[in-house]
Every structure is written in C-alpha cells, then in structure tokens.
Design a protein around this motif. Sequence first.
Motif, PDB file in Angstrom:
ATOM      1  N   GLU A  31       0.847  -1.188   0.000  1.00 21.93           N
ATOM      2  CA  GLU A  31       0.000   0.000   0.000  1.00 21.93           C
ATOM      3  C   GLU A  31       0.885   1.240   0.000  1.00 21.93           C
ATOM      4  OE1 GLU A  31      -2.749   0.053   3.200  1.00 21.93           O
ATOM      5  OE2 GLU A  31      -3.472  -1.960   2.794  1.00 21.93           O
ATOM      6  N   ALA A  32       0.588   2.142  -0.886  1.00 22.38           N
ATOM      7  CA  ALA A  32       1.294   3.417  -0.937  1.00 22.38           C
ATOM      8  C   ALA A  32       0.281   4.504  -0.597  1.00 22.38           C
ATOM      9  CB  ALA A  32       1.886   3.657  -2.311  1.00 22.38           C
ATOM     10  N   LEU A  33       0.429   5.072   0.573  1.00 27.13           N
ATOM     11  CA  LEU A  33      -0.531   6.067   1.016  1.00 27.13           C
ATOM     12  C   LEU A  33      -0.308   7.412   0.338  1.00 27.13           C
ATOM     13  CD1 LEU A  33      -0.583   5.166   4.805  1.00 27.13           C
ATOM     14  CD2 LEU A  33      -2.164   4.439   3.020  1.00 27.13           C
ATOM     15  N   ALA A  34       0.912   7.789   0.199  1.00 26.58           N
ATOM     16  CA  ALA A  34       1.230   9.055  -0.460  1.00 26.58           C
ATOM     17  C   ALA A  34       2.603   8.914  -1.106  1.00 26.58           C
ATOM     18  CB  ALA A  34       1.248  10.199   0.544  1.00 26.58           C
ATOM     19  N   GLU A  35       2.766   9.578  -2.198  1.00 29.75           N
ATOM     20  CA  GLU A  35       4.055   9.541  -2.869  1.00 29.75           C
ATOM     21  C   GLU A  35       5.004  10.504  -2.157  1.00 29.75           C
ATOM     22  OE1 GLU A  35       5.856  10.656  -7.190  1.00 29.75           O
ATOM     23  OE2 GLU A  35       3.859   9.780  -7.098  1.00 29.75           O
ATOM     24  N   ALA A  36       6.105   9.955  -1.705  1.00 31.35           N
ATOM     25  CA  ALA A  36       7.068  10.767  -0.980  1.00 31.35           C
ATOM     26  C   ALA A  36       7.972  11.485  -1.966  1.00 31.35           C
ATOM     27  CB  ALA A  36       7.903   9.899  -0.055  1.00 31.35           C
ATOM     28  N   SER A  37       8.012  12.771  -1.858  1.00 29.22           N
ATOM     29  CA  SER A  37       8.925  13.543  -2.688  1.00 29.22           C
ATOM     30  C   SER A  37       9.406  14.739  -1.877  1.00 29.22           C
ATOM     31  CB  SER A  37       8.247  14.011  -3.975  1.00 29.22           C
ATOM     32  OG  SER A  37       7.201  14.898  -3.657  1.00 29.22           O
ATOM     33  N   PHE A  38      10.705  14.899  -1.886  1.00 27.14           N
ATOM     34  CA  PHE A  38      11.306  16.010  -1.160  1.00 27.14           C
ATOM     35  C   PHE A  38      12.340  16.645  -2.061  1.00 27.14           C
ATOM     36  CE2 PHE A  38      14.812  17.632   1.452  1.00 27.14           C
ATOM     37  CZ  PHE A  38      14.125  18.633   2.107  1.00 27.14           C
ATOM     38  N   THR A  39      12.186  17.908  -2.276  1.00 35.92           N
ATOM     39  CA  THR A  39      13.161  18.664  -3.050  1.00 35.92           C
ATOM     40  C   THR A  39      13.866  19.607  -2.091  1.00 35.92           C
ATOM     41  OG1 THR A  39      11.663  18.591  -4.930  1.00 35.92           O
ATOM     42  CG2 THR A  39      13.492  20.161  -5.038  1.00 35.92           C
ATOM     43  N   PRO A  40      15.163  19.386  -1.871  1.00 37.73           N
ATOM     44  CA  PRO A  40      15.862  20.270  -0.958  1.00 37.73           C
ATOM     45  C   PRO A  40      15.911  21.687  -1.513  1.00 37.73           C
ATOM     46  CG  PRO A  40      17.412  18.837  -2.074  1.00 37.73           C
ATOM     47  CD  PRO A  40      16.045  18.394  -2.475  1.00 37.73           C
ATOM     48  N   PRO A  41      15.917  22.662  -0.641  1.00 35.62           N
ATOM     49  CA  PRO A  41      15.981  24.040  -1.132  1.00 35.62           C
ATOM     50  C   PRO A  41      17.314  24.304  -1.828  1.00 35.62           C
ATOM     51  CG  PRO A  41      16.273  23.970   1.243  1.00 35.62           C
ATOM     52  CD  PRO A  41      15.906  22.582   0.811  1.00 35.62           C
ATOM     53  N   ALA A  42      17.264  25.183  -2.797  1.00 37.31           N
ATOM     54  CA  ALA A  42      18.485  25.528  -3.530  1.00 37.31           C
ATOM     55  C   ALA A  42      19.445  26.245  -2.588  1.00 37.31           C
ATOM     56  CB  ALA A  42      18.149  26.424  -4.713  1.00 37.31           C
ATOM     57  N   PRO A  43      20.709  25.828  -2.589  1.00 37.89           N
ATOM     58  CA  PRO A  43      21.663  26.468  -1.686  1.00 37.89           C
ATOM     59  C   PRO A  43      21.957  27.899  -2.128  1.00 37.89           C
ATOM     60  CG  PRO A  43      22.784  24.929  -3.117  1.00 37.89           C
ATOM     61  CD  PRO A  43      21.326  24.776  -3.384  1.00 37.89           C
ATOM     62  N   GLU A  44      22.275  28.717  -1.158  1.00 38.02           N
ATOM     63  CA  GLU A  44      22.656  30.101  -1.427  1.00 38.02           C
ATOM     64  C   GLU A  44      24.044  30.093  -2.074  1.00 38.02           C
ATOM     65  OE1 GLU A  44      21.891  34.046  -1.584  1.00 38.02           O
ATOM     66  OE2 GLU A  44      20.559  32.547  -0.759  1.00 38.02           O
ATOM     67  N   PRO A  45      24.240  30.787  -3.190  1.00 40.59           N
ATOM     68  CA  PRO A  45      25.559  30.785  -3.837  1.00 40.59           C
ATOM     69  C   PRO A  45      26.641  31.351  -2.911  1.00 40.59           C
ATOM     70  CG  PRO A  45      23.907  31.725  -5.300  1.00 40.59           C
ATOM     71  CD  PRO A  45      23.255  31.538  -3.967  1.00 40.59           C
TER      72      PRO A  45
END
Length: 102
Positions: A31-45
């Motif tokens: 069972e897959a309740l929700a699709e896990a997706s995490f995009t880390p924030p873009a680092p500060e240059p």
Amino acid sequence: MVLGYLLAVALLALLSLWPKLAPRPLPVRVEALAEASFTPPAPEPVSLNGASLEELEALPGIGPTLARRIVEGRPYGTVEDLLKVKGIGPSTLERIRPYVRP
C-alpha cells in the motif's frame, strides 16, 4: 528391518521439514498512502572572493587541495576565471556554477 525403520524416520523428518525447505510463495499486498517527494531548497551561492576553505570544500567536486588553489587565486571577477585554476576544467566549472558567484 532396522534399515527400513531408519528410512521411515528419515522420510518423516523430510516431510516435516518440507514447508521450510521449499516454502510456497505467498501474495504480498503493498500500500502506498502518499508519494514521498522532497526537493531540498536551492543552496545560497557562495562568494568566490569571500568564502572560507570549509565553504569551498562543501561544494560538489571540490576537495581540500582545489579549495586551497581557489583561495590562492583570489580575486575573481567572474565565475569563468576559475578556469585559470589548475585542476578546474569546463566540466567541474559547470558542476559548481550554480553554487558560486564572484
């Protein structure tokens, strides 16, 4: 007679162990309740002219030696000036371009 008895005991032992030796595949329900997706924030240059050695070493593809060479070659007017540093080629420059600024 004894041989028949030993054969019967071995056969019974094999029959009792058969489910463990060759188990039947059982159906599995996933069972897959929700699709896990995490995009880390873009680092500060990081500033090439003001970054410390530790900040430069944290960049992808930059090790301690290369970070030291970048610090020694300061000041930089543009990011493309990094091509003058020994050990940085076009592929390394493209890899770290989003993480640095002059």
